[in-house]
Design a protein around this motif. Structure first.
Motif, short mmCIF file in Angstrom:
data_model
loop_
_atom_site.label_atom_id
_atom_site.label_comp_id
_atom_site.label_asym_id
_atom_site.label_seq_id
_atom_site.Cartn_x
_atom_site.Cartn_y
_atom_site.Cartn_z
N ASP A 1 10.62 -10.02 35.79
CA ASP A 1 9.48 -10.89 36.07
C ASP A 1 9.84 -12.08 36.96
N LEU A 2 11.06 -12.08 37.50
CA LEU A 2 11.52 -13.09 38.46
C LEU A 2 11.37 -14.52 37.93
N ASP A 3 11.68 -14.69 36.64
CA ASP A 3 11.61 -16.03 36.06
C ASP A 3 12.98 -16.66 35.88
N GLY A 4 14.04 -15.99 36.40
CA GLY A 4 15.35 -16.60 36.40
C GLY A 4 16.26 -16.21 35.27
N ASP A 5 15.85 -15.24 34.44
CA ASP A 5 16.75 -14.73 33.41
C ASP A 5 16.69 -13.21 33.38
N LEU A 6 17.66 -12.62 32.70
CA LEU A 6 17.79 -11.16 32.70
C LEU A 6 16.96 -10.53 31.58
N ASP A 7 16.13 -9.58 31.98
CA ASP A 7 15.39 -8.75 31.03
C ASP A 7 16.15 -7.45 30.83
N LEU A 8 15.60 -6.57 30.01
CA LEU A 8 16.36 -5.39 29.59
C LEU A 8 15.46 -4.16 29.55
N VAL A 9 15.96 -3.06 30.12
CA VAL A 9 15.28 -1.76 30.03
C VAL A 9 16.20 -0.81 29.26
N VAL A 10 15.65 -0.12 28.28
CA VAL A 10 16.42 0.82 27.47
C VAL A 10 15.72 2.18 27.50
N ALA A 11 16.42 3.19 28.03
CA ALA A 11 15.88 4.55 28.08
C ALA A 11 16.10 5.24 26.75
N HIS A 12 15.18 6.11 26.39
CA HIS A 12 15.31 6.93 25.17
C HIS A 12 15.16 8.40 25.56
N TYR A 13 15.89 9.24 24.81
CA TYR A 13 15.93 10.66 25.16
C TYR A 13 14.81 11.42 24.45
N VAL A 14 15.02 11.80 23.19
CA VAL A 14 14.02 12.56 22.44
C VAL A 14 13.97 12.03 21.01
N ARG A 15 12.89 12.38 20.32
CA ARG A 15 12.82 12.05 18.90
C ARG A 15 13.77 12.99 18.16
N TRP A 16 14.77 12.40 17.51
CA TRP A 16 15.87 13.22 17.01
C TRP A 16 16.42 12.70 15.69
N ASN A 17 16.81 13.63 14.86
CA ASN A 17 17.73 13.40 13.75
C ASN A 17 18.36 14.75 13.43
N PRO A 18 19.42 14.81 12.63
CA PRO A 18 20.08 16.09 12.38
C PRO A 18 19.15 17.16 11.82
N ALA A 19 18.21 16.77 10.96
CA ALA A 19 17.29 17.75 10.38
C ALA A 19 16.39 18.36 11.45
N ILE A 20 15.87 17.53 12.37
CA ILE A 20 15.05 18.07 13.46
C ILE A 20 15.88 19.01 14.31
N ASP A 21 17.11 18.62 14.63
CA ASP A 21 17.98 19.44 15.46
C ASP A 21 18.22 20.80 14.82
N GLU A 22 18.50 20.81 13.53
CA GLU A 22 18.77 22.08 12.85
C GLU A 22 17.52 22.92 12.72
N ALA A 23 16.35 22.27 12.62
CA ALA A 23 15.09 23.04 12.56
C ALA A 23 14.76 23.67 13.91
N VAL A 24 15.07 22.97 15.01
CA VAL A 24 14.85 23.56 16.34
C VAL A 24 15.72 24.80 16.50
N ASP A 25 16.99 24.70 16.07
CA ASP A 25 17.87 25.86 15.90
C ASP A 25 17.99 26.74 17.15
N TYR A 26 18.45 26.15 18.24
CA TYR A 26 18.71 26.95 19.44
C TYR A 26 19.91 27.86 19.21
N ARG A 27 19.82 29.09 19.72
CA ARG A 27 20.88 30.07 19.53
C ARG A 27 21.11 30.85 20.82
N LEU A 28 22.34 31.33 20.97
CA LEU A 28 22.70 32.24 22.04
C LEU A 28 22.99 33.61 21.43
N GLU A 29 22.44 34.63 22.06
CA GLU A 29 22.64 35.98 21.55
C GLU A 29 24.14 36.33 21.54
N GLY A 30 24.62 36.76 20.38
CA GLY A 30 26.02 37.13 20.23
C GLY A 30 26.93 35.96 19.95
#
Length: 618
Positions: free
Chosen positions: A222-251
């Motif tokens: 906002d050009l007011d003379g101090d540093l602001d902050l931007v924080v990127a986020h990836y996906v809504r995640w926790n171990p339980a969600i990850d295991e429920a998605v359960d991606y697999r490769l054949e074999g």
């Protein structure tokens, strides 16, 4: 359609369970299909077959180029990334590991900070813990050591990225680290000879920031003379969600997968109150980008730029999103933003498709009024690196020029995370550097053309001036060694006037890559610019630099936040090619963020130059 018995609650529950099971099967099958055939080549103009990323069939460049030596162990950087993997294949295990290169003690030499992961809460007894943020102090000549006293950064976390900025305006750089569980913010309370940080997450107003955060960056939004902050986020995640998605490769079984089965998140914006505390203004500032059809948060953000992307003097934000449209959050001039990625031409690739976007960087190409911004974005395997080049007639409007720029075919086989523009050959122009490595250790069993460990790549300007060409592995030294590349940062680590690199890898040691430019160009000229802005760090981040040296014009931006989860050195080391080291540089101009201009005339070459803005402290 209703059936005669569809009103029975038990039957309704059974139908719902069946539909849910079918949906889960579809997601799992989709995950396997994504791995085996994600984004095959579709354009006749780019129909050359993919080549394996690991070895020899890469284009040859006759011109000599600099070589790199990995001296991590020899120079004291004793670190092995801990990702917590025990076979469960949790997605964060394969995405973390940022790096920062920055002078923290004021001696002019850059330290190296590495972000570690950690064991999971339910890890088997005896599993190794992470080391938090590991700081390696520079002795001034490019050798490093962990400080003898604690830095305050040692508490383990499942860390991702890192950002540095003088948030409280006291003249030193504070530190923020992202993780799978929000962020941690540390105030710099170092004293002469002692590097020390204090956890101020709660006091700064950032403790409520939760979720899986990735890249982050400071800038005066906002050009007011101090540093602001931007924080990127990836996906809504926790171990339980990850295991429920359960991606697999054949074999193979469970595998690391794409973010397609996970809900999106929001890029967050925090504005500085003037004292180093932050207020969450994500929605009010226009950062809460949502799917127009579903109303759900849309971001799956990995890479981040905080720079002026349209030439109007304020800081915009580019967000590299994985499998959804990239964002361009354009600053309206008052600290509020509008998402214009699609009309600006950087939301999608040349075919109108979202890519698996990860690392990102920007450079200025050309000179004078013809100078154009060029944004490179590293993408998933079978997706060429994006090369978004600014329209010369419309500032802030871009087109994907990967094919005519010559980087499309060579980047299709690789999976690219870290992404940098850097002047590696000391000629004043900037090369493209890509840190590569796959997600899945077993990918070669599914795709013979793929490998888990992949060599980095460098593209330099073509001899005829028509785009870029791939530098052969044989010219790169240790940089060509296949690794599981992730974070990538640059800086002059040994203060010899050339740009060195630090490249991190998953569950492995970083590469600290020293540039052997003196062997190629023994009579070179260069300059190192160090900045003290009229309003401190808020003026420095995003500042534009112009160097006039004879008939050459070189353009740079002071932009620490770039690449993937990483930060580069604020000081700029710029090569001026071969020549008389005694000949001074005609002119150095700096346009400070938020206003003000500093001009230096007849600047000595081959040394450090401190550039101060009006009102800067000595």
């Amino acid at each position: 359609m209703d059936t005669p018995d569809s009103g029975d609650p038990q039957i309704r529950r059974a139908i719902r369970r069946s539909l849910l099971l079918l949906a889960l099967i579809a997601v799992a099958v989709g995950g396997v299909a994504w791995w085996s055939s994600r984004r095959p080549p579709r354009a006749p103009a780019d129909s050359s077959p993919p080549t394996p990323p690991a070895t020899s069939n890469r284009a040859e460049v006759a011109r000599p180029f600099v070589s790199f030596r990995d001296l991590a162990r020899e120079r004291g950087v004793d670190f092995v990334h801990q990702n917590g993997a025990t076979g469960r294949k949790l997605l964060p295990e394969t995405l973390g590991g940022g790096v920062a290169v920055e002078d923290l003690d004021g001696d002019g030499a850059a330290e190296i900070l590495l972000v570690d992961g950690d064991r999971w809460e339910d890890a088997p007894p005896g599993s190794p813990a992470g080391r938090g943020i590991v700081l390696f102090r520079n002795d001034g000549a490019g050798s490093f050591a962990v400080p003898s006293s604690p830095t305050g950064l040692e508490a383990p976390l499942q860390g991702m990225g890192i950002a540095l900025g003088d948030a409280d305006g006291d003249g030193d750089l504070d530190l923020l680290v992202t993780s799978t569980a929000g962020v941690r913010f540390f105030r710099n309370e170092s004293a002469p000879g002692v590097l020390r940080f204090v956890d101020a997450t709660e006091a700064s107003g950032l403790a409520s920031l939760d979720g899986w955060s990735t890249s982050a960056g400071f800038g005066d939004l906002d050009l007011d003379g101090d540093l602001d902050l931007v924080v990127a986020h990836y996906v809504r995640w926790n171990p339980a969600i990850d295991e429920a998605v359960d991606y697999r490769l054949e074999g193979i079984g469970r595998a690391y997968g794409p973010p397609l089965g996970f809900e999106g998140e929001t890029v967050r914006a925090f504005f500085n109150s003037g004292d180093g505390t932050f207020e969450d203004r994500t929605a009010a500032a226009g950062f809460d980008v949502r799917n127009p059809s579903t109303g759900a948060p849309m971001a799956k953000a990995l890479g981040l730029l905080v720079q002026d992307l349209d030439g109007d003097g304020d800081l915009d934000v580019f967000v590299a999103n994985d499998t959804v449209a990239n964002f361009l959050l354009r600053n309206r001039g008052d600290g509020t933003f509008e998402e214009v990625g699609t009309p600006a031409g950087i939301a999608f690739d040349r075919l109108g498709a979202a890519t698996g976007a990860m690392g990102v960087d920007l450079a200025m190409l050309g000179r004078g009024e013809e100078a154009r911004r060029a944004i490179v974005v590293g993408n998933f395997a079978n997706e060429p690196t994006s090369f978004f080049l600014e329209d010369p007639s419309r500032a802030g409007r871009y087109g994907d020029e990967a094919i005519p720029q010559g980087i499309s075919a060579a980047t299709r086989p690789t999976l690219t995370f870290g992404m940098l523009w850097a002047d590696l050959d000391g000629e004043g122009g900037e090369e493209i550097v890509a840190a590569n490595g796959h997600l899945e250790e077993e990918i070669a069993r599914l795709q013979a053309s793929q490998s888990y460990r992949q060599p980095a790549q460098i593209f330099r300007g073509s001899a005829d001036g028509g785009g870029f060409e791939l530098v052969p592995d044989a010219s790169l030294g240790d940089l060509a060694r296949p690794v599981v590349g992730r974070g990538l940062a640059s800086g002059d680590l040994d203060l010899d006037g050339d740009v060195d690199l630090v490249l991190t890898q998953i569950a492995g040691a970083p590469m600290v890559l020293f540039n052997d430019l003196d062997e190629v160009s023994p009579h070179r000229r260069w300059i190192r610019l160090e900045f003290v802005g009229p309003r401190g760090d808020a003026s420095v981040v995003g500042a534009g630099v112009r160097i006039i040296d004879g008939d050459r014009e070189i353009l740079r931006t002071v932009a620490p936040t770039r690449s993937y989860l990483s930060q580069v050195e604020r000081a700029l080391t710029i090569g001026l090619g071969e020549g008389d080291a005694g000949r001074p540089i005609d002119r150095v101009e700096v346009e400070w963020t938020g206003g003000g201009r500093t001009v230096l005339e007849q600047v000595p070459a081959n040394g450090r130059v401190r550039v101060e803005g009006a009102g800067s402290s000595p």
